[in-house]
Design a protein around this motif. Sequence first.
Motif, short mmCIF file in Angstrom:
data_model
loop_
_atom_site.label_atom_id
_atom_site.label_comp_id
_atom_site.label_asym_id
_atom_site.label_seq_id
_atom_site.Cartn_x
_atom_site.Cartn_y
_atom_site.Cartn_z
N LEU A 233 0.82 -1.20 0.00
CA LEU A 233 0.00 0.00 0.00
C LEU A 233 0.86 1.25 0.00
CD1 LEU A 233 -2.73 -1.10 2.58
CD2 LEU A 233 -3.02 -0.83 0.10
N PRO A 234 0.38 2.34 -0.60
CA PRO A 234 1.16 3.58 -0.60
C PRO A 234 1.25 4.18 0.80
CG PRO A 234 -1.03 3.94 -1.51
CD PRO A 234 -0.89 2.46 -1.33
N THR A 235 2.16 5.11 0.97
CA THR A 235 2.33 5.78 2.26
C THR A 235 1.17 6.74 2.49
OG1 THR A 235 4.73 5.64 2.06
CG2 THR A 235 3.86 7.24 3.62
N CYS A 236 0.34 6.40 3.46
CA CYS A 236 -0.84 7.21 3.75
C CYS A 236 -1.37 6.83 5.13
CB CYS A 236 -1.93 7.00 2.69
SG CYS A 236 -2.54 5.30 2.55
N ALA A 237 -2.42 7.50 5.58
CA ALA A 237 -3.10 7.11 6.82
C ALA A 237 -4.16 6.07 6.46
CB ALA A 237 -3.74 8.31 7.48
N ILE A 238 -4.17 4.96 7.19
CA ILE A 238 -5.05 3.83 6.86
C ILE A 238 -5.97 3.57 8.05
CG2 ILE A 238 -5.14 1.40 6.17
CD1 ILE A 238 -2.21 1.75 5.21
N PHE A 239 -7.26 3.47 7.78
CA PHE A 239 -8.26 3.22 8.80
C PHE A 239 -9.07 1.99 8.46
CE2 PHE A 239 -7.55 7.75 8.93
CZ PHE A 239 -7.80 8.18 10.23
N SER A 240 -9.42 1.19 9.47
CA SER A 240 -10.47 0.17 9.32
C SER A 240 -11.75 0.81 9.85
CB SER A 240 -10.12 -1.09 10.11
OG SER A 240 -9.90 -0.81 11.48
N VAL A 241 -12.77 0.94 8.99
CA VAL A 241 -13.92 1.77 9.35
C VAL A 241 -15.27 1.07 9.23
CG1 VAL A 241 -12.80 3.99 8.89
CG2 VAL A 241 -13.95 2.77 7.03
N GLY A 242 -15.27 -0.24 8.99
CA GLY A 242 -16.54 -0.95 8.96
C GLY A 242 -17.53 -0.36 7.98
N ALA A 243 -18.74 -0.08 8.45
CA ALA A 243 -19.84 0.35 7.57
C ALA A 243 -19.91 1.86 7.41
CB ALA A 243 -21.15 -0.18 8.13
N ALA A 244 -18.79 2.55 7.50
CA ALA A 244 -18.80 4.02 7.46
C ALA A 244 -19.55 4.57 6.26
CB ALA A 244 -17.36 4.55 7.46
N PHE A 245 -19.27 4.05 5.07
CA PHE A 245 -19.91 4.60 3.88
C PHE A 245 -21.33 4.07 3.70
CE2 PHE A 245 -16.82 6.80 0.80
CZ PHE A 245 -16.22 7.48 1.84
N ASP A 246 -21.68 2.97 4.35
CA ASP A 246 -23.08 2.55 4.38
C ASP A 246 -23.92 3.62 5.08
OD1 ASP A 246 -22.14 0.26 3.24
OD2 ASP A 246 -23.05 -1.11 4.69
N TYR A 247 -23.37 4.19 6.15
CA TYR A 247 -24.06 5.28 6.84
C TYR A 247 -24.14 6.52 5.94
CZ TYR A 247 -23.31 2.51 11.10
OH TYR A 247 -23.29 1.52 12.04
N GLU A 248 -23.03 6.82 5.27
CA GLU A 248 -23.00 8.01 4.42
C GLU A 248 -23.99 7.89 3.27
OE1 GLU A 248 -21.57 10.57 5.30
OE2 GLU A 248 -19.75 10.11 6.43
N ALA A 249 -24.18 6.67 2.76
CA ALA A 249 -25.08 6.45 1.63
C ALA A 249 -26.54 6.32 2.07
CB ALA A 249 -24.67 5.20 0.85
N GLY A 250 -26.77 6.20 3.37
CA GLY A 250 -28.12 6.04 3.86
C GLY A 250 -28.62 4.61 3.85
N VAL A 251 -27.73 3.65 3.57
CA VAL A 251 -28.12 2.23 3.56
C VAL A 251 -28.36 1.74 4.97
CG1 VAL A 251 -27.33 -0.10 2.98
CG2 VAL A 251 -26.91 1.79 1.40
N GLN A 252 -27.54 2.18 5.90
CA GLN A 252 -27.74 1.90 7.32
C GLN A 252 -27.96 3.22 8.05
OE1 GLN A 252 -25.26 -0.83 9.51
NE2 GLN A 252 -24.44 -1.75 7.64
N LYS A 253 -28.78 3.16 9.09
CA LYS A 253 -29.04 4.35 9.88
C LYS A 253 -28.15 4.33 11.11
CE LYS A 253 -32.74 7.03 12.07
NZ LYS A 253 -34.18 7.08 12.39
N ALA A 254 -27.43 5.41 11.31
CA ALA A 254 -26.54 5.51 12.47
C ALA A 254 -27.34 5.84 13.72
CB ALA A 254 -25.48 6.58 12.24
#
Length: 281
Positions: free
Chosen positions: A213-234
Amino acid sequence: MLDTAAPSILEQARERRAAKRRPFRRARRTAERIRLMGEAMDLVRPEEVMHHVEAAVSERRRFLVANHNLHSLYLLDRTPGLRAFYDKADLIEVDSTPLIAFSRLTGVNGKGFHRCTYLDWRPHFWSVANRLGWRVFYLGGAPGVADEAARRLKAQYPGAEIRCRNGYFDAKPGSAENAVLLDQITAFDPHILFVGMGMPRQELWIVENLKALPTCAIFSVGAAFDYEAGVQKAAPRWMGRLGLEWLFRLTADPRRLFARYCVEPWFLIPRALSDLRAAGK
């Protein structure tokens, strides 16, 4: 003739300032690190997570951010390779209000604001990404979900550049699909890499591919974008602060989450008792 290879006065000043900051950050990281349930974790506020990440991005350092909750502790003893991920992490958030509450029983001064997860530092993160023009790559989710999340985020934070790839691919090391994906991420050269393929798949993928992987900040974030897309409700953030987010999620998806929230914690009793004995309780 000027020596074009020599650093400029401005560059030298920047390096002196960076050198002064490095011991301070190391001292802070030592103070933040605790052991709870037998595992290393960091007591940090959401804004402190962003402090470390912004510094790493500005210095082009790889910075791996993990998180621990009751589910991850349960999986540690049952998932080969998972411990290697946590061993390599630079920062390990405490993503569990019950863990924060338990820390006080062992004499560790954990507070409610030390509970950290994507939803806790999300607004701060995207405001920084927008202001600094960060390139953010998100890997995970069902086809189309991350694209919709990126569309919504881009409308709100136009300064950030977002690229996505769904989590439906052959993730085995050496597979053709995995190699193509790594090439795509490298070509994009992200400042931030979010991996949201569920625990422990996301953690195992990161540690198996970390060197590529390139040099960057790496996160494990689970369903983060599911929330952003409205697929799951936070869950409302007040439920997270009160330690009730698990109840919100269990009510929303009882079939998938019953074992996680109602069965797995019982297997952590030996870890808890060991901490209490060490604390003289």
